[in-house]
Motif scaffolding. Sequence first.
Motif, PDB file in Angstrom:
ATOM      1  N   ASP A 264      18.737  -9.736   2.464  1.00 45.34           N
ATOM      2  CA  ASP A 264      17.925  -8.536   2.645  1.00 45.34           C
ATOM      3  C   ASP A 264      17.344  -8.488   4.056  1.00 45.34           C
ATOM      4  OD1 ASP A 264      16.411  -6.277   2.268  1.00 45.34           O
ATOM      5  OD2 ASP A 264      15.749  -6.879   0.263  1.00 45.34           O
ATOM      6  N   THR A 265      17.739  -7.490   4.833  1.00 39.88           N
ATOM      7  CA  THR A 265      17.203  -7.326   6.186  1.00 39.88           C
ATOM      8  C   THR A 265      15.937  -6.476   6.204  1.00 39.88           C
ATOM      9  OG1 THR A 265      18.633  -5.392   6.561  1.00 39.88           O
ATOM     10  CG2 THR A 265      19.492  -7.548   7.217  1.00 39.88           C
ATOM     11  N   GLU A 266      15.640  -5.801   5.091  1.00 42.30           N
ATOM     12  CA  GLU A 266      14.418  -5.002   4.962  1.00 42.30           C
ATOM     13  C   GLU A 266      13.776  -5.394   3.638  1.00 42.30           C
ATOM     14  OE1 GLU A 266      13.618  -0.565   6.263  1.00 42.30           O
ATOM     15  OE2 GLU A 266      14.489  -0.598   4.252  1.00 42.30           O
ATOM     16  N   ASN A 267      12.975  -6.467   3.708  1.00 35.13           N
ATOM     17  CA  ASN A 267      12.485  -7.081   2.472  1.00 35.13           C
ATOM     18  C   ASN A 267      11.226  -6.414   1.937  1.00 35.13           C
ATOM     19  OD1 ASN A 267      12.862  -8.892   0.437  1.00 35.13           O
ATOM     20  ND2 ASN A 267      11.797 -10.567   1.442  1.00 35.13           N
ATOM     21  N   SER A 268      10.993  -5.144   2.323  1.00 35.73           N
ATOM     22  CA  SER A 268       9.828  -4.421   1.810  1.00 35.73           C
ATOM     23  C   SER A 268      10.198  -2.977   1.487  1.00 35.73           C
ATOM     24  CB  SER A 268       8.703  -4.449   2.849  1.00 35.73           C
ATOM     25  OG  SER A 268       9.142  -3.865   4.078  1.00 35.73           O
ATOM     26  N   SER A 269      11.428  -2.786   1.025  1.00 39.10           N
ATOM     27  CA  SER A 269      11.867  -1.429   0.704  1.00 39.10           C
ATOM     28  C   SER A 269      11.123  -0.899  -0.512  1.00 39.10           C
ATOM     29  CB  SER A 269      13.377  -1.433   0.432  1.00 39.10           C
ATOM     30  OG  SER A 269      13.701  -2.323  -0.605  1.00 39.10           O
ATOM     31  N   ILE A 270      11.003   0.415  -0.596  1.00 38.03           N
ATOM     32  CA  ILE A 270      10.271   1.067  -1.689  1.00 38.03           C
ATOM     33  C   ILE A 270      11.072   0.949  -2.975  1.00 38.03           C
ATOM     34  CG2 ILE A 270       9.273   3.228  -2.496  1.00 38.03           C
ATOM     35  CD1 ILE A 270       9.013   4.044   0.457  1.00 38.03           C
ATOM     36  N   ALA A 271      10.384   0.527  -4.056  1.00 38.05           N
ATOM     37  CA  ALA A 271      11.062   0.361  -5.337  1.00 38.05           C
ATOM     38  C   ALA A 271      11.682   1.683  -5.789  1.00 38.05           C
ATOM     39  CB  ALA A 271      10.070  -0.143  -6.383  1.00 38.05           C
ATOM     40  N   GLY A 272      12.933   1.624  -6.228  1.00 38.01           N
ATOM     41  CA  GLY A 272      13.626   2.796  -6.735  1.00 38.01           C
ATOM     42  C   GLY A 272      14.389   3.589  -5.700  1.00 38.01           C
ATOM     43  N   VAL A 273      14.206   3.250  -4.420  1.00 32.58           N
ATOM     44  CA  VAL A 273      14.907   3.962  -3.348  1.00 32.58           C
ATOM     45  C   VAL A 273      16.225   3.236  -3.048  1.00 32.58           C
ATOM     46  CG1 VAL A 273      14.817   4.657  -0.915  1.00 32.58           C
ATOM     47  CG2 VAL A 273      12.778   4.851  -2.351  1.00 32.58           C
ATOM     48  N   ALA A 274      17.301   4.007  -2.915  1.00 36.68           N
ATOM     49  CA  ALA A 274      18.618   3.422  -2.694  1.00 36.68           C
ATOM     50  C   ALA A 274      18.649   2.630  -1.393  1.00 36.68           C
ATOM     51  CB  ALA A 274      19.677   4.524  -2.658  1.00 36.68           C
ATOM     52  N   VAL A 275      19.328   1.455  -1.444  1.00 37.67           N
ATOM     53  CA  VAL A 275      19.477   0.611  -0.262  1.00 37.67           C
ATOM     54  C   VAL A 275      20.955   0.320  -0.056  1.00 37.67           C
ATOM     55  CG1 VAL A 275      17.207  -0.449  -0.536  1.00 37.67           C
ATOM     56  CG2 VAL A 275      19.189  -1.494  -1.628  1.00 37.67           C
TER      57      VAL A 275
ATOM     58  N   ASN B 271      -0.093  -6.896  -0.765  1.00 42.15           N
ATOM     59  CA  ASN B 271       1.291  -7.249  -0.431  1.00 42.15           C
ATOM     60  C   ASN B 271       2.275  -6.143  -0.775  1.00 42.15           C
ATOM     61  OD1 ASN B 271       0.513  -9.750   0.512  1.00 42.15           O
ATOM     62  ND2 ASN B 271       0.766 -10.744  -1.478  1.00 42.15           N
ATOM     63  N   VAL B 272       1.953  -5.355  -1.800  1.00 44.01           N
ATOM     64  CA  VAL B 272       2.917  -4.345  -2.269  1.00 44.01           C
ATOM     65  C   VAL B 272       2.701  -2.979  -1.624  1.00 44.01           C
ATOM     66  CG1 VAL B 272       3.244  -5.503  -4.486  1.00 44.01           C
ATOM     67  CG2 VAL B 272       1.429  -3.798  -4.246  1.00 44.01           C
ATOM     68  N   SER B 273       1.766  -2.875  -0.675  1.00 44.34           N
ATOM     69  CA  SER B 273       1.477  -1.554  -0.113  1.00 44.34           C
ATOM     70  C   SER B 273       1.652  -1.507   1.396  1.00 44.34           C
ATOM     71  CB  SER B 273       0.054  -1.125  -0.489  1.00 44.34           C
ATOM     72  OG  SER B 273      -0.893  -1.922   0.182  1.00 44.34           O
ATOM     73  N   THR B 274       2.518  -2.354   1.929  1.00 44.59           N
ATOM     74  CA  THR B 274       2.736  -2.336   3.379  1.00 44.59           C
ATOM     75  C   THR B 274       3.804  -1.330   3.788  1.00 44.59           C
ATOM     76  OG1 THR B 274       4.299  -4.166   3.132  1.00 44.59           O
ATOM     77  CG2 THR B 274       2.015  -4.738   3.640  1.00 44.59           C
ATOM     78  N   GLU B 275       4.409  -0.641   2.806  1.00 50.33           N
ATOM     79  CA  GLU B 275       5.446   0.334   3.151  1.00 50.33           C
ATOM     80  C   GLU B 275       4.903   1.446   4.051  1.00 50.33           C
ATOM     81  OE1 GLU B 275       4.816  -0.638   0.112  1.00 50.33           O
ATOM     82  OE2 GLU B 275       6.647  -1.450  -0.793  1.00 50.33           O
ATOM     83  N   GLY B 276       3.605   1.799   3.838  1.00 53.87           N
ATOM     84  CA  GLY B 276       3.017   2.849   4.666  1.00 53.87           C
ATOM     85  C   GLY B 276       2.964   2.445   6.130  1.00 53.87           C
ATOM     86  N   ILE B 277       2.653   1.186   6.376  1.00 51.66           N
ATOM     87  CA  ILE B 277       2.630   0.707   7.762  1.00 51.66           C
ATOM     88  C   ILE B 277       4.051   0.707   8.325  1.00 51.66           C
ATOM     89  CG2 ILE B 277       1.998  -1.222   9.259  1.00 51.66           C
ATOM     90  CD1 ILE B 277      -0.059  -2.054   7.193  1.00 51.66           C
ATOM     91  N   ASP B 278       5.030   0.298   7.514  1.00 52.09           N
ATOM     92  CA  ASP B 278       6.429   0.326   7.958  1.00 52.09           C
ATOM     93  C   ASP B 278       6.858   1.742   8.319  1.00 52.09           C
ATOM     94  OD1 ASP B 278       6.634  -2.370   7.530  1.00 52.09           O
ATOM     95  OD2 ASP B 278       7.481  -2.183   5.521  1.00 52.09           O
ATOM     96  N   PHE B 279       6.429   2.707   7.493  1.00 55.52           N
ATOM     97  CA  PHE B 279       6.792   4.112   7.727  1.00 55.52           C
ATOM     98  C   PHE B 279       6.237   4.585   9.067  1.00 55.52           C
ATOM     99  CE2 PHE B 279       6.666   8.640   7.429  1.00 55.52           C
ATOM    100  CZ  PHE B 279       7.674   9.015   6.550  1.00 55.52           C
TER     101      PHE B 279
END
Length: 455
Positions: free
Chosen positions: A287-298, A364-372
């Motif tokens: 996994d090169t993006e180990n914080s992808s949003i659950a349910g979103v296609a990778v 830990n589970v809410s860093t997607e916003g920072i990634d965005f």
Amino acid sequence: MKKIILINFLALTFISNYAQTNKNSVDKSVTTETKKEVSSYNKWSLEFSSGQSKGVKPYTPGYYSSKSNTFIGNFNFNNFNLGVRYMFSPKFGLKATLSSDKLANASDTDSKKFETQQYRFGVEGVINACRLFDIQDQLGSFSLLIHGGVQISSLTPKLDTGIDVLTGLGSNYNNTEHNIGVIYGVTPEYKITKKIAVTVDFSVLSNFRQHYAWDGHNSDPNNNLAGQMISGGFGVSYSFGSKEIHGDWAKIISKEEAKIEALQKKIADIETLMNDTDKDGVPDYLDTENSSIAGVAVDTRGKMVDLNKNSVPDELEKYLANGYVDKSTFTKSSEVLDADFVKKLINGGYVTTYFETNKSTPTNVSTEGIDFILSYLRNNPTASVDVIGNSDEIGSANYNNKLAIARATSVKNTLVKAGIDAARLNVISKGEDSTVDVSSDNARRLVRRVTFRVK
């Protein structure tokens, strides 16, 4: 996906082992694993002991070290030993010892006075009897060493006793005789720590061609010029080296156990590799993006699919477009969001990061916003963003305002460390968010957050 890969690996491992016909190669791998296991202990140890040594025979008439009607006699520390031991394996080793024995008549006997000094150097083989007979598990912290070998010694009378009554010769005072002989004994020991043990040693020494009696006179030829001595003492053994445990208590495993442990380690390593932190179906090691949003296609490397390269995953675009925007804003050729809508998405509070109560570090589970936001700022190098901190209503307003600032600052620092110019980030505190029911813990979780506003 993870379970399928793991099952396939175990099946292939079983088939490979079952079909193996080259016994030598199997034994070689097992032996290597076994050697690796039994080498994880300190092979060297330093040993010191002190106690009493007594010459048994020969003695000149009128000289003796204990009362004739006692079994052991009086006790005094006249024997000192310093040795070093090396264990080739947990069962067998070799030790070298320097010893000193000061022999004299006991003060509570009628023996004539005498004093002799003996120095010894011995080299002995050592057997760990508990390992040899495989009873170490039953004995626990106890162990038993059996030792035996050769020694050379020097015996010097230290008291002038006058004319020798047997030979009529002068005194042997300060004349040294060198001897060679054998020594053997047993050493029970008890483990105090992983590196330290206390010991009790019982040894017997036999010299060959010993001309002096233990009292310093010339020995009677009738004793065949032999000398015997016994010694006993208390001591301590300290193992030194980089390992954690003394060699006398090192773990020994069989070839079968080594093979099982090796297989278990391989399975454990594979299970670790197969972990999937973000639950996207792609193991962490791929996994090169180990914080992808659950349910979103990778894709196969775990990266969220973003075909139009606008920093918004395609599935999230479609979801937001279908549920929250007027579809007339889309072109007929494709359902993609334009840059203005991404900006509206951010400013509308859809991109957010959450915090626990009284914490300024994102969960830990809410860093997607920072990634965005990180992706947006990288793809829009002229844009700047307000980082807006919020808190719930628990606590004083002044404290909550400071907490909101701390949360926004924490997110800003993360973005700066990720390469975003600090000048593009403006920290703002909105303080307490009173839009939710203060008595609801679940509702308050929604307002302990940081949101963003593109300027």
